[in-house]
Design a protein around this motif. Structure first.
Motif, short mmCIF file in Angstrom:
data_model
loop_
_atom_site.label_atom_id
_atom_site.label_comp_id
_atom_site.label_asym_id
_atom_site.label_seq_id
_atom_site.Cartn_x
_atom_site.Cartn_y
_atom_site.Cartn_z
N PHE A 264 0.84 -1.20 0.00
CA PHE A 264 0.00 0.00 0.00
C PHE A 264 0.88 1.24 0.00
CE2 PHE A 264 -2.11 -3.25 2.67
CZ PHE A 264 -3.25 -3.48 1.90
N ASP A 265 0.28 2.37 -0.41
CA ASP A 265 0.99 3.64 -0.23
C ASP A 265 0.84 4.07 1.22
OD1 ASP A 265 -1.52 4.90 0.15
OD2 ASP A 265 -1.66 5.46 -1.96
N ASP A 266 1.52 5.17 1.58
CA ASP A 266 1.58 5.55 2.99
C ASP A 266 0.21 5.81 3.59
OD1 ASP A 266 4.31 5.36 2.84
OD2 ASP A 266 4.67 7.51 2.62
N GLU A 267 -0.66 6.51 2.86
CA GLU A 267 -1.97 6.85 3.40
C GLU A 267 -2.83 5.61 3.60
OE1 GLU A 267 -3.06 9.68 4.47
OE2 GLU A 267 -1.37 10.94 3.87
N GLU A 268 -2.85 4.72 2.60
CA GLU A 268 -3.65 3.51 2.70
C GLU A 268 -3.10 2.58 3.78
OE1 GLU A 268 -6.68 0.70 1.87
OE2 GLU A 268 -6.46 2.87 1.54
N LEU A 269 -1.79 2.52 3.89
CA LEU A 269 -1.18 1.67 4.92
C LEU A 269 -1.62 2.13 6.31
CD1 LEU A 269 0.84 -0.58 5.71
CD2 LEU A 269 2.60 1.20 5.81
N ALA A 270 -1.58 3.45 6.55
CA ALA A 270 -1.99 3.96 7.85
C ALA A 270 -3.46 3.63 8.13
CB ALA A 270 -1.77 5.47 7.92
N SER A 271 -4.30 3.75 7.12
CA SER A 271 -5.73 3.47 7.31
C SER A 271 -5.97 1.99 7.59
CB SER A 271 -6.52 3.91 6.07
OG SER A 271 -6.42 5.31 5.89
N ARG A 272 -5.29 1.12 6.84
CA ARG A 272 -5.49 -0.32 7.03
C ARG A 272 -4.97 -0.78 8.39
NH1 ARG A 272 -6.44 -3.32 2.20
NH2 ARG A 272 -6.38 -5.15 3.54
N VAL A 273 -3.79 -0.30 8.78
CA VAL A 273 -3.22 -0.70 10.07
C VAL A 273 -4.06 -0.15 11.22
CG1 VAL A 273 -1.22 -0.50 11.58
CG2 VAL A 273 -0.90 -0.98 9.15
N ARG A 386 6.59 16.41 12.39
CA ARG A 386 7.77 16.71 11.58
C ARG A 386 8.85 15.65 11.72
NH1 ARG A 386 8.91 22.24 14.43
NH2 ARG A 386 8.31 20.81 16.12
N ASN A 387 8.97 15.07 12.91
CA ASN A 387 10.06 14.14 13.18
C ASN A 387 9.71 12.68 12.91
OD1 ASN A 387 11.56 16.35 14.11
ND2 ASN A 387 10.76 16.12 16.19
N ALA A 388 8.44 12.34 12.95
CA ALA A 388 8.01 10.95 12.74
C ALA A 388 6.69 10.95 11.98
CB ALA A 388 7.87 10.23 14.08
N PRO A 389 6.70 11.38 10.71
CA PRO A 389 5.43 11.55 9.98
C PRO A 389 4.63 10.28 9.81
CG PRO A 389 7.33 11.76 8.51
CD PRO A 389 7.87 11.75 9.89
N GLY A 390 5.29 9.13 9.58
CA GLY A 390 4.56 7.88 9.37
C GLY A 390 3.85 7.42 10.64
N PHE A 391 4.53 7.46 11.76
CA PHE A 391 3.94 7.05 13.02
C PHE A 391 2.84 8.03 13.44
CE2 PHE A 391 4.90 5.80 17.69
CZ PHE A 391 3.91 4.83 17.65
N TRP A 392 3.10 9.31 13.25
CA TRP A 392 2.09 10.33 13.56
C TRP A 392 0.83 10.10 12.75
CZ3 TRP A 392 -0.50 13.95 10.65
CH2 TRP A 392 -1.17 14.97 11.35
N ARG A 393 0.98 9.81 11.47
CA ARG A 393 -0.19 9.57 10.60
C ARG A 393 -1.02 8.39 11.11
NH1 ARG A 393 2.48 8.48 6.40
NH2 ARG A 393 2.68 10.62 5.64
N LEU A 394 -0.33 7.33 11.54
CA LEU A 394 -1.03 6.16 12.05
C LEU A 394 -1.81 6.51 13.33
CD1 LEU A 394 -1.64 3.14 12.04
CD2 LEU A 394 0.51 2.77 13.26
N LEU A 395 -1.21 7.29 14.21
CA LEU A 395 -1.90 7.71 15.43
C LEU A 395 -3.15 8.53 15.12
CD1 LEU A 395 1.24 8.68 17.52
CD2 LEU A 395 -0.42 6.94 18.19
N ARG A 396 -3.04 9.40 14.14
CA ARG A 396 -4.20 10.21 13.76
C ARG A 396 -5.31 9.34 13.19
NH1 ARG A 396 -3.51 14.27 16.19
NH2 ARG A 396 -5.69 13.75 16.51
#
Length: 431
Positions: A264-273, A386-396
């Motif tokens: 998945f791309d980053d956005e879809e990965l965050a949503s699926r996880v 800013r420092n952890a965009p992928g993890f932050w996105r998942l939390l949101r």
């Protein structure tokens, strides 16, 4: 050795003026050093000999309680809130003795009478047995007595740290404090310092054990060669190995046919996880460069929903295979941290490396049972976009689904194993 520690604390912080406490777990000729920092310089205020080593004392207590000294001190820290330090108040001065003007000694170390005992601490352990009863065997159940001993050691450690620092700050306006050395990994003590009001800011070096000496030595040399180089505060210490997509795919190819692999791309990965987590699943999360230091900060993590009443027990027993008293850490976006945890506005940055304990707000303790310790505290990680965009996105994304943007974050490993480094290690540990 200790100058390297001090350099790591000061140079990474970027403060114009700071008091630096260096508390090493072992020490060579010194165990604690307090520096006054101004500009590029460090002026020693006080040096403490090995007989004052707070790290050695805590390590000896760790060994006495049936854990591995030099490795399992965090277990004693996690055990302490279950105990009552008043039970062994009469023995407190035999552990750490406080003198005038910040003086500290560890009487236990004086019971090591020869080189073998100084290496093994047999004399100190004998004295502990005389004071507190027989030591715990590693296979023996943890009892209330052991919890009370852990509480005594933790309380006395915190008293000693405050005692060492007071002479450096008395009569002066609050200034920043920088911490390095193994004792700076004691999150409960760090949280106490953050709430003390003695300092305008605090920085704890996120690899504050012996591994931090390498970083300090490099930064010291950088300062010697380029003293005018701009300094900035350390953000996320994700300086370890990084792997290509091809290397990850090769590791995944080793799985048998019972596993399904999707991309998945980053956005879809965050949503699926996030959806998997919201449904009560435990997720192994591997991304980017490995963290430097003992904490998994969202690149080599096991994640779960912290609102489940049985999640903590499930993770300790089945997934991590570790002691049931061990707490887990919550991760929360920086902009939401003050809503769920008692953090003064503007101090969110203190908690980005999971090195400070903060109280969970009373209204959320029952909603966050898997990450709220028995004393109502949590070893918090604040995640900055800013420092952890992928993890932050998942939390949101998780917050959008559950109404609470907080995840349980623990290191991606099993009991007795190091944190996974490579994709192959991640796949093998998961499978």
């Amino acid at each position: 050795h200790h100058l390297s520690h001090a350099a790591s604390a000061y140079l990474l912080s970027g403060f114009d003026e700071a008091t630096v406490l260096v508390a090493d777990g072992c020490g060579e000729t010194e165990s604690i050093t307090v520096f006054d920092g101004s500009g590029p310089g460090l002026r020693p205020l006080r040096r403490y000999p090995v007989m004052s080593s707070l790290g050695l004392l805590y390590s000896i207590v760790t060994h006495y309680l049936g854990f591995l000294g030099g490795m399992d001190e965090y277990k004693v820290m996690g055990l302490a809130p279950y105990g009552d330090s008043r039970r062994y108040a009469d023995a407190a001065d035999d552990l750490i003795r406080l003198g005038p003007d910040g003086a500290v000694t560890v009487p236990l170390l004086g019971f090591n009478k020869d080189p073998v005992e100084r290496e093994t601490h047999r004399g100190a352990l004998r004295r502990l047995a005389e004071l507190l009863g027989p030591p715990r065997h590693p296979d023996e159940p943890v009892t209330q007595r052991h919890m009370d001993i852990a509480a005594t050691a933790q309380d006395r450690l915190q008293e000693a740290i405050l005692h060492v620092l007071r002479p450096a700050v008395t009569g002066r306006p609050p200034r920043p404090l920088c911490l390095a050395g193994g004792v700076a990994l004691n999150c409960t003590a760090n949280g106490m310092l953050a709430r003390s009001g003695m300092f305008s800011d605090i920085f704890a070096q996120p690899a504050s054990g012996d591994d931090g000496s390498a970083l300090g030595a490099a930064l010291w040399q950088l300062n010697q060669r380029s003293p005018d180089r701009p300094r900035r505060r350390m953000t996320m210490p994700c300086w370890g190995d990084e792997f290509t997509a091809a290397e990850a795919e090769a590791a995944l190819a080793a799985l048998d046919s019972g596993y399904r692999v999707e991309q998945f791309d980053d956005e879809e990965l965050a949503s699926r996880v996030a959806a998997l987590l919201a449904d009560g699943n435990v997720v192994a999360w591997f991304q980017g460069r490995m963290e430097f230091g003992p904490r998994a900060l969202g690149n080599r993590s096991i994640l779960a929903d912290p609102t489940g009443p049985h999640m903590r027990a499930h993770l300790n027993e089945v997934v991590k295979q570790r002691e049931m008293f061990r707490p887990f850490a919550p991760a929360v976006p920086a902009e939401d941290a003050g809503r769920y945890f008692e953090i003064p506005a503007g101090q969110e940055h203190l908690y980005q490396h999971m090195l400070f304990v903060a109280p969970v707000r009373a209204g959320y303790r029952e909603r966050l049972p898997a990450v709220t310790h028995v004393d109502g505290s949590a070893r918090l990680q604040v995640v900055d976009r800013r420092n952890a965009p992928g993890f932050w996105r998942l939390l949101r994304r998780f917050g959008e689904l559950r109404g609470l943007p907080v995840l349980l974050n623990t290191s991606f490993n099993l009991r007795g194993q190091p944190i996974v480094r490579t994709p192959a290690e991640a796949v093998a540990t998961y499978a």
